[in-house]
Design an enzyme around this catalytic site. Structure first.
Site, PDB file in Angstrom:
ATOM      1  N   SER A  93     112.645 -14.776  44.724  1.00  0.00           N
ATOM      2  CA  SER A  93     114.042 -15.374  44.026  1.00  0.00           C
ATOM      3  C   SER A  93     115.464 -14.621  43.627  1.00  0.00           C
ATOM      4  CB  SER A  93     113.927 -16.129  42.816  1.00  0.00           C
ATOM      5  OG  SER A  93     112.744 -17.178  42.482  1.00  0.00           O
ATOM      6  N   THR A  94     115.210 -13.704  44.475  1.00  0.00           N
ATOM      7  CA  THR A  94     116.849 -13.128  44.871  1.00  0.00           C
ATOM      8  C   THR A  94     117.384 -12.951  45.945  1.00  0.00           C
ATOM      9  OG1 THR A  94     116.264 -10.988  45.924  1.00  0.00           O
ATOM     10  CG2 THR A  94     115.842 -11.335  43.604  1.00  0.00           C
ATOM     11  N   GLY A  95     117.335 -14.377  46.561  1.00  0.00           N
ATOM     12  CA  GLY A  95     117.754 -15.136  47.855  1.00  0.00           C
ATOM     13  C   GLY A  95     118.437 -15.930  47.575  1.00  0.00           C
TER      14      GLY A  95
ATOM     15  N   GLY B 105     115.480 -17.728  55.057  1.00  0.00           N
ATOM     16  CA  GLY B 105     115.013 -16.332  54.395  1.00  0.00           C
ATOM     17  C   GLY B 105     113.357 -15.442  54.644  1.00  0.00           C
TER      18      GLY B 105
ATOM     19  N   ASP C  87     111.005 -17.082  54.025  1.00  0.00           N
ATOM     20  CA  ASP C  87     109.724 -18.156  54.491  1.00  0.00           C
ATOM     21  C   ASP C  87     109.959 -18.332  55.674  1.00  0.00           C
ATOM     22  OD1 ASP C  87     108.075 -20.469  53.882  1.00  0.00           O
ATOM     23  OD2 ASP C  87     110.032 -21.394  53.260  1.00  0.00           O
TER      24      ASP C  87
ATOM     25  N   ASP D 103     109.863  -5.343  56.854  1.00  0.00           N
ATOM     26  CA  ASP D 103     109.705  -6.714  56.853  1.00  0.00           C
ATOM     27  C   ASP D 103     108.739  -7.213  56.646  1.00  0.00           C
ATOM     28  OD1 ASP D 103     109.491  -8.925  58.122  1.00  0.00           O
ATOM     29  OD2 ASP D 103     110.518  -8.452  60.403  1.00  0.00           O
ATOM     30  N   ILE D 104     108.527  -8.387  55.780  1.00  0.00           N
ATOM     31  CA  ILE D 104     106.804  -8.187  55.100  1.00  0.00           C
ATOM     32  C   ILE D 104     106.474  -8.886  56.029  1.00  0.00           C
ATOM     33  CG2 ILE D 104     107.179 -10.731  54.480  1.00  0.00           C
ATOM     34  CD1 ILE D 104     106.377  -9.566  51.419  1.00  0.00           C
TER      35      ILE D 104
HETATM   36  N1  AR6 Z   1     110.610  -9.419  54.811  1.00  0.00           N
HETATM   37  C1  AR6 Z   1     111.174  -9.149  53.422  1.00  0.00           C
HETATM   38  N2  AR6 Z   1     111.686  -8.957  52.663  1.00  0.00           N
HETATM   39  C2  AR6 Z   1     112.577 -11.232  52.980  1.00  0.00           C
HETATM   40  C3  AR6 Z   1     112.865 -10.874  54.363  1.00  0.00           C
HETATM   41  C4  AR6 Z   1     111.720  -9.984  55.095  1.00  0.00           C
HETATM   42  N3  AR6 Z   1     111.600 -10.644  56.372  1.00  0.00           N
HETATM   43  N4  AR6 Z   1     113.633 -11.903  54.721  1.00  0.00           N
HETATM   44  C5  AR6 Z   1     113.873 -12.064  53.296  1.00  0.00           C
HETATM   45  N5  AR6 Z   1     113.798 -11.363  52.595  1.00  0.00           N
HETATM   46  P1  AR6 Z   1     115.000 -15.622  49.785  1.00  0.00           P
HETATM   47  P2  AR6 Z   1     114.401 -16.741  47.112  1.00  0.00           P
HETATM   48  C6  AR6 Z   1     113.975 -10.492  51.094  1.00  0.00           C
HETATM   49  O1  AR6 Z   1     116.264 -16.392  50.420  1.00  0.00           O
HETATM   50  O2  AR6 Z   1     115.438 -16.047  46.645  1.00  0.00           O
HETATM   51  C7  AR6 Z   1     113.949 -20.625  51.085  1.00  0.00           C
HETATM   52  O3  AR6 Z   1     114.847 -21.770  51.959  1.00  0.00           O
HETATM   53  C8  AR6 Z   1     115.643 -11.431  51.067  1.00  0.00           C
HETATM   54  O4  AR6 Z   1     116.405 -10.124  50.626  1.00  0.00           O
HETATM   55  O5  AR6 Z   1     114.019 -15.394  50.904  1.00  0.00           O
HETATM   56  O6  AR6 Z   1     113.119 -17.221  46.212  1.00  0.00           O
HETATM   57  C9  AR6 Z   1     112.256 -20.812  50.591  1.00  0.00           C
HETATM   58  O7  AR6 Z   1     112.290 -22.505  51.560  1.00  0.00           O
HETATM   59  C10 AR6 Z   1     115.647 -11.423  49.518  1.00  0.00           C
HETATM   60  O8  AR6 Z   1     115.645 -10.091  48.527  1.00  0.00           O
HETATM   61  O9  AR6 Z   1     113.863 -16.345  48.634  1.00  0.00           O
HETATM   62  C11 AR6 Z   1     113.036 -21.453  49.136  1.00  0.00           C
HETATM   63  O10 AR6 Z   1     113.915 -22.119  49.262  1.00  0.00           O
HETATM   64  C12 AR6 Z   1     114.109 -12.639  49.199  1.00  0.00           C
HETATM   65  O11 AR6 Z   1     113.007 -11.245  50.145  1.00  0.00           O
HETATM   66  C13 AR6 Z   1     114.102 -20.080  48.701  1.00  0.00           C
HETATM   67  O12 AR6 Z   1     114.223 -19.854  49.775  1.00  0.00           O
HETATM   68  C14 AR6 Z   1     114.014 -13.293  48.984  1.00  0.00           C
HETATM   69  O13 AR6 Z   1     115.087 -14.125  49.655  1.00  0.00           O
HETATM   70  C15 AR6 Z   1     113.595 -18.969  48.132  1.00  0.00           C
HETATM   71  O14 AR6 Z   1     114.539 -18.761  47.480  1.00  0.00           O
END
Ligand code: AR6
Length: 179
Positions: free
Chosen positions: A127-129, A35, A37, A13-14
């Site tokens: 961007s991968t979530g 996510g 964020d 977890d970052i």
């Molecule tokens: N630690 C590390 N990685 C994580 C964590 C964590 N605690 N939680 C999720 N990930 P995403 P995006 C991974 O959806 O696709 C938001 O609503 C997750 O598994 O967080 O860039 C923002 O406000 C995935 O591999 O970000 C934006 O609107 C990666 O982080 C939008 O979503 C990115 O997933 C950004 O979407």
């Protein structure tokens, strides 16, 4: 110029990492979301949201454009800074444009970190979530664009790719060894 930064991969977890800066995959408003964020804002506490609200809007509701980055303090996180970047939404009809915007995120993060003399940075898989970018493709863009950006930033010595999934961890480990 040669940069000997170490690139490593960690499954974690970052918000738990002890580095100088962590990167947030943020929204245009920088006011939080789901996510990573959501996890970063929850762990950093309300001071982070208040600082983000004070950052200037470029247009109504937009504090950071796709491919750019902004810096805040770490607040309750064990880091000096959070670098917020807005990754592209994946678009099947414009894959190269998506690649370019994602590469721009990594470059912008390195550039702002270098400007603030931050030496160690942890990146999530931007961007991968929720943004739907294919994971393997995003990992390739991440490693390639970071290696290029680091060549011009010798002060940055420690880059960590932070993965949640096993698949991402394996993909990054392979790319870090071979790219
Ligand atoms: N630690 C590390 N990685 C994580 C964590 C964590 N605690 N939680 C999720 N990930 P995403 P995006 C991974 O959806 O696709 C938001 O609503 C997750 O598994 O967080 O860039 C923002 O406000 C995935 O591999 O970000 C934006 O609107 C990666 O982080 C939008 O979503 C990115 O997933 C950004 O979407």
């Amino acid at each position: 110029m040669k940069n000997r930064a170490s690139l490593s991969v960690v499954r974690a977890d970052i918000t738990m990492l002890r580095v100088e800066a962590i990167v947030n995959a943020a929204s245009h408003s920088l006011l939080g979301g789901g996510g990573v964020d959501g996890a970063i804002h929850a762990a950093a506490g309300p001071g982070l949201l208040a600082e983000c609200q004070r950052l200037p809007e470029i247009e109504p509701g937009i504090r950071c454009r796709t491919g750019e980055a902004r810096l805040t303090g770490g607040h309750l996180l064990p880091v000096r800074a959070v670098i917020h970047t807005v990754g592209p939404l994946w678009n099947n009809d414009a894959p190269l444009e998506c690649d370019a915007l994602l590469a721009s995120c990594y470059r912008a993060c390195v550039s702002i970190a270098a400007m603030h003399r931050l030496r160690s940075i942890a990146f999530p898989c931007i961007s991968t979530g929720l943004n739907g970018f294919p994971q393997q493709r995003a990992a390739q863009v991440a490693v390639t664009s970071l290696r290029q950006a680091l060549a011009a930033s010798p002060g940055i010595t420690d880059i960590r790719f932070v993965c949640i999934s096993h698949a991402d961890t394996v993909a990054y480990q392979h790319l870090v060894r071979t790219t």
